[in-house]
Enzyme design. Sequence first.
Site, PDB file in Angstrom:
ATOM      1  CG  ASP A 250     -11.567  14.806 -15.496  1.00 27.49           C
ATOM      2  OD1 ASP A 250     -10.852  14.222 -16.333  1.00 27.49           O
ATOM      3  OD2 ASP A 250     -12.494  14.235 -14.888  1.00 27.49           O
TER       4      ASP A 250
ATOM      5  CE  LYS B 178     -13.836   5.914 -18.563  1.00 26.98           C
ATOM      6  NZ  LYS B 178     -13.987   6.669 -17.381  1.00 26.98           N
TER       7      LYS B 178
ATOM      8  NE  ARG C  34      -2.768   0.318   3.432  1.00 24.27           N
ATOM      9  CZ  ARG C  34      -2.008   0.652   4.502  1.00 24.27           C
ATOM     10  NH1 ARG C  34      -1.407   1.817   4.553  1.00 24.27           N
ATOM     11  NH2 ARG C  34      -1.889  -0.184   5.516  1.00 24.27           N
TER      12      ARG C  34
ATOM     13  CE1 TYR D 234     -18.873   9.325 -15.470  1.00 24.55           C
ATOM     14  CE2 TYR D 234     -17.556   9.545 -13.478  1.00 24.55           C
ATOM     15  CZ  TYR D 234     -18.347   8.784 -14.308  1.00 24.55           C
ATOM     16  OH  TYR D 234     -18.612   7.491 -13.979  1.00 24.55           O
TER      17      TYR D 234
HETATM   18  N1  PLP Z   1     -13.563  11.811 -15.238  1.00 26.53           N
HETATM   19  C1  PLP Z   1     -14.149  11.578 -16.414  1.00 26.53           C
HETATM   20  C2  PLP Z   1     -14.136  12.654 -17.464  1.00 26.53           C
HETATM   21  C3  PLP Z   1     -14.764  10.351 -16.664  1.00 26.53           C
HETATM   22  O1  PLP Z   1     -15.371  10.135 -17.856  1.00 26.53           O
HETATM   23  C4  PLP Z   1     -14.764   9.351 -15.659  1.00 26.53           C
HETATM   24  C5  PLP Z   1     -15.410   8.029 -15.872  1.00 26.53           C
HETATM   25  O2  PLP Z   1     -16.186   7.835 -16.752  1.00 26.53           O
HETATM   26  C6  PLP Z   1     -14.151   9.636 -14.440  1.00 26.53           C
HETATM   27  C7  PLP Z   1     -13.552  10.868 -14.267  1.00 26.53           C
HETATM   28  C8  PLP Z   1     -14.136   8.617 -13.324  1.00 26.53           C
HETATM   29  O3  PLP Z   1     -13.194   7.638 -13.585  1.00 26.53           O
HETATM   30  P1  PLP Z   1     -13.322   6.081 -13.114  1.00 26.53           P
HETATM   31  O4  PLP Z   1     -14.526   5.513 -13.773  1.00 26.53           O
HETATM   32  O5  PLP Z   1     -12.028   5.506 -13.547  1.00 26.53           O
HETATM   33  O6  PLP Z   1     -13.469   6.110 -11.613  1.00 26.53           O
END
Ligand code: PLP
Length: 385
Positions: free
Chosen positions: A178, A203, A52, A105
């Site tokens: 983000d 992604k 960890r 998101y």
């Molecule tokens: N930020 C964006 C733009 C996303 O599209 C997503 C997930 O779809 C996330 C954050 C969250 O990521 P995770 O699904 O890996 O927790």
Amino acid sequence: MTETTPGFDTRAIHAGQEPDAATGAVNVPIHQSSTFAQDAIGALRGGYEYGRAGNPTRTALQEQLAAIEGARHAFSFASGLAAEDALIRALLKPEDRIVIGNDVYGGTYRLIDRVLGPWGLRHQVVDMSDLAAVEETVTGGSTALVWVETPSNPMMTISDIAALAEIAHRAGALLVVDNTFASPSLQNPLALGADIVVHSTTKYIGGHSDVIGGAVMLDDDAAAEKIGFLQFAAGAVSAPLDAFLTTRGIKTLGVRMERHSENAQAIAEWLQGREGVKAVHYPGLPGHPGHQLAAAQMRGFGGMLSVSFTGGGEAARTVAESTRLFTLAESLGGVESLVNHPAQMTHASVQGTELAVGEDLLRLSVGLESLPDLLADLDQALSRL
Ligand code: PLP
């Protein structure tokens, strides 16, 4: 000879990726071990004691992540949302205020509203592409963090990172970007003035729809120490196999993003003006409101687009359920093309809030398949309308 920073693809392939000292293996081994032998109490080999706290496979990934985003520090987490959660709890305290985009998101909004809200975090929502509105909202109270997603999910809104950084800094706040949709291959927010970058590495960075992960990248040493401590103390770290898969994905990120962008541009142009199509949202289209800004702050327009239909929600659902090559699925950024109905899928958690998404909208994650096959698939799906 003068030292120059290696190019993006060189960093993606080599940063943190020295051949294994013991065997010469050119790939970093998957150190599938929860604990590490000590030669005497506290005498660690290579600084590792417990998984960890640190694992060599994760260290290799974190070095690679820092190098591709142009950051001094990177932390790899078990998911994008785990990364967001750690970042916010490490740097903010109850009663602090965060200003977020009105099209972040849905899961980010849910985390801030329903998990960190009860913890004491206050939030306000604003259109990040409206700089006057952002300025008013950010300076109207004591804001600790400004949080923007650009391009945004799913409307592909482009926000001005440099201008937002100035607004945030004037108010004594930090700017978080983000960068999931662009990926570090197409956009580097820290170089534009942002303080912190977050990614769902699930992604484009992972790129093959086979691993969930997240990352936080930043330059500031003091903030990095706090995030590193929370990563260790709360423990939402990447597992060794996940770290390895993410590292492998990163090595081809540059070439993948070129092909994603090429295919998405061609599909956006093809969809425009087709019968049944109301609007196509893709920053590579000259008519997109953020086209000029995207051309200036990005190095390509990416593989994501959304499209709305004159036939409303029923038409959107018909197309989503008729494609064969575009798989109907959540997520994005993998080699395979996906179609998603945000109102009922990825953004279901924000329906009924000010972040709600229209029923008539479909989001496409354009993959790396041969373009004529993707166009033929969309053509047969649109013919059902
Ligand atoms: N930020 C964006 C733009 C996303 O599209 C997503 C997930 O779809 C996330 C954050 C969250 O990521 P995770 O699904 O890996 O927790």
